[in-house]
Scaffold this active site. Structure first.
Site, PDB file in Angstrom:
ATOM      1  N   TYR A 157       0.834  -1.205   0.000  1.00  0.00           N
ATOM      2  CA  TYR A 157       0.000   0.000   0.000  1.00  0.00           C
ATOM      3  C   TYR A 157       0.867   1.252   0.000  1.00  0.00           C
ATOM      4  CZ  TYR A 157      -2.197   4.056   2.061  1.00  0.00           C
ATOM      5  OH  TYR A 157      -2.579   5.352   2.317  1.00  0.00           O
ATOM      6  N   ALA A 158       1.796   1.337   0.952  1.00  0.00           N
ATOM      7  CA  ALA A 158       2.638   2.528   1.049  1.00  0.00           C
ATOM      8  C   ALA A 158       3.489   2.702  -0.203  1.00  0.00           C
ATOM      9  CB  ALA A 158       3.510   2.451   2.294  1.00  0.00           C
TER      10      ALA A 158
END
Length: 334
Positions: A142-143
């Site tokens: 995600y990051a």
């Protein structure tokens, strides 16, 4: 400025920003596929249901609203553990589809973009404090999608006559104080959501990760009230041309949006217990896949460029989150 296109405008952040824009006399035009967003959050608002990668739909939006001043790109998948188990899904949704969106914006002559990024891209620091120059080293898929998109956007501003403001969010909590919108998930996976669930359902609250290098071993976060976050977006949009001047050599600007105060998970539990007037059954467990120690913001640049600072407290966030959950679960049940 009369209109702003908000992708993901039926979600938690996007819908709250839409309310803040309306309060300032600015009309949001909302694009959302409703995979996570709620139709209730776009009632009485200009709304298009669809995918950000649907270029024909984007062309129609701009044809029907040629006075769109800027685009706020909030649409994204955001659940860290899910990104670990489904990385290709996250890269497709958050990166590949955003590239399609940017092509649509460029084709339609949209030159101003505000991008919803995340402080989760920062590398851990000794004191957990991060400013805009701190090193980045995203630790979950995600990051990494956020970190990748920042690079894409920066490269885009070099190659095309576009300008971008990146807002790196810290940890939004609470709800619209007027309770127009809030978290669309009554049982979110973040720490405050789990605290509310434990309080309302009488279940234990588990601190995941108790051996981090913080003052009490639990992770540290910068909990910002979502209404303060929405105010920061309004400031970025209304001051856009001053923050990133049309003739500037560098047409890309990153700004942290946080309170500047670090709160550990244990401290969040203490604040929550004080807000509700009772103790919780608190337990401990190991770290989850994709978890990070966390960080808190240096907010100096937001104050300088946006004339913005956080106004609401941690307790305000807890109380508004509780009030929203009570209203939202009643609506879902009814």
């Amino acid at each position: 400025m009369t209109k702003v296109l908000i992708t993901g405008g039926a979600g938690f952040i996007g819908s709250t920003v839409a309310s803040a824009l309306i309060d300032q006399g600015i009309t949001p035009v909302i694009l959302d596929d409703l995979s996570k967003g709620r139709r209730e959050f776009v009632r009485d608002r200009i709304f298009y249901q669809g995918d950000i990668a649907d270029q024909a739909l984007l062309d129609r939006v701009f044809a029907e609203h040629p006075d769109i001043y800027a685009v706020l790109h909030c649409a994204a998948k955001i659940v860290v553990p899910e990104s670990v188990s489904r990385p290709l899904h996250y890269y497709r949704e958050n990166v590949a589809k955003t590239v399609d969106l940017l092509e649509s914006l460029q084709r339609n002559g949209c030159e101003r973009v505000v991008f919803s990024s995340s402080a989760s891209i920062y590398a851990p620091t000794a004191d957990a404090r991060a400013d805009e120059t701190s090193p980045v080293a995203a630790e979950s898929p995600y990051a990494r999608t956020k970190q990748m998109m920042e690079q894409v956007l920066q490269d885009w501003t070099v190659a095309a006559p576009v300008r971008v403001i990146v807002l790196r969010y810290f940890n939004p909590i609470g709800a619209d104080p007027q309770l127009r919108t809030g978290l669309q998930d009554p049982n979110p996976s973040h720490a405050l959501g789990k605290l509310i669930e434990a309080h309302t359902e009488g279940t234990p609250f588990t601190i995941t990760g108790v051996d981090w290098a913080t003052r009490d071993g639990s992770g540290i976060r910068d909990y910002i009230h979502v209404w303060d976050l929405a105010r920061a977006h309004v400031a970025a949009l209304t001051r856009f041309d001053a923050v990133v001047e049309p003739a500037a050599d560098d047409r890309y600007r990153v700004i942290n949006v946080g309170t500047g105060q670090g709160t550990t998970v244990r401290e969040l539990v203490t604040a929550f217990e004080a807000a509700v007037g009772e103790s919780l059954d608190v337990r401990e467990a190991g770290q989850r896949p994709g978890d990070v120690i966390g960080c808190y913001a240096s907010g100096d640049l937001a104050g300088e460029l946006l004339g913005w600072s956080a106004q609401k407290s941690l307790v305000d966030g807890v109380r508004d989150a509780l009030a929203w959950r009570e209203k939202w679960t009643a609506q879902l049940a009814g």
